[in-house]
Design a protein around this motif. Structure first.
Motif: not given
Lengths: 103, 103, 103, 103
Positions: D8-26
């Protein structure tokens, strides 16, 4: 205009000519149907609701062909289950009208 | 017999009368379609292929109504996407006939 | 903390004690997995993206248990396919890091 | 061995580094999860139950990577929902043990 019964007949002939009957159990067909719906869903997964209402022409065309696949597998599966799809839809519309009264 | 265009018109009126348009984005509708297909699939998950070809009457009836839900959401979604479903099916049948020649 | 291997072992014993092995072909298990994902998806189909990020406690709890079902079927299926899931995840993370460079 | 929390921690960092948070709604993530499960299911749709238990090496490898995708999206979604997946699995195992007594 397309009638479900006519489509069902064409799909049956298409499968017969290719000797596909042995693969077309309802169990296999519902899996294929599920896969086709996912291919349709894939076009929408990262879109906002607003974007999904304003598809560009290329996406709309791809979406249309995925929808066709969904309908084709659904109608084929109904045939292999001995289900009268048009009749089931009519019954379901009556059920829905009672379940969700318009006010 | 049921025409897709007639069904589409009825579903549009049904949604309008219930003020559902705001929920009926293609994005939401494809999710609902996917859920309905899974409800259909649930009937088949532990069956053998042979059992899936010989449903008892009660299961066939439940399956028929789930199939109706799938068709209803598909037709509603096509309407909201501006997709001509009958036309897409015709095009797809031509594509499939070329892709899978009969001999 | 939960290790996938420990979970896999517990699920194997659970299935053995109930004589479920005969139902647990990968084909059947992937259907069950797909149905569980749809039960999870059902909670989100009419929500906006924003609403999906702010679940009330009751919904979050129901969602958590559906997610558990997804993981349980996935781990059980991996076992029946002879797939080392933890190893596959490690390989996939490397593939993804190459496919989507951070800058 | 892989711990869900570490992944979970690795995937969070991976998404953060790519600015994917805005796409990652549940909502978006459950759609992506559903699509990945369908890609997994596609490998099995025309197989018999027996064939699904005896995958050749190439198919098993492809299946393993699809399963990894399913787990990755599930764990990422749990993170974005604030769900403790390991805890939910533990609760679900207790529920299942009561629901299906071994005899």
């Amino acid at each position: 205009m397309i009638e479900i019964e006519t489509l069902q007949q064409r799909l049956r002939e298409f499968a017969d000519e290719r000797d596909w009957e042995k693969y077309h159990s309802p169990k296999n067909l519902v899996m294929a149907l599920s896969v086709e719906v996912a291919e349709l869903q894939e076009h929408f997964q990262w879109l906002t609701a607003e974007e999904s209402l304003a598809l560009d022409e290329e996406t709309r065309d791809a979406v249309a062909l995925e929808m066709a696949d969904v309908l084709i597998y659904l109608v084929r599966m109904a045939d292999r289950c001995g289900v009268e799809l048009a009749d089931a839809v009519r019954r379901k519309l009556v059920i829905n009208a009672h379940k969700y009264p318009a006010d």
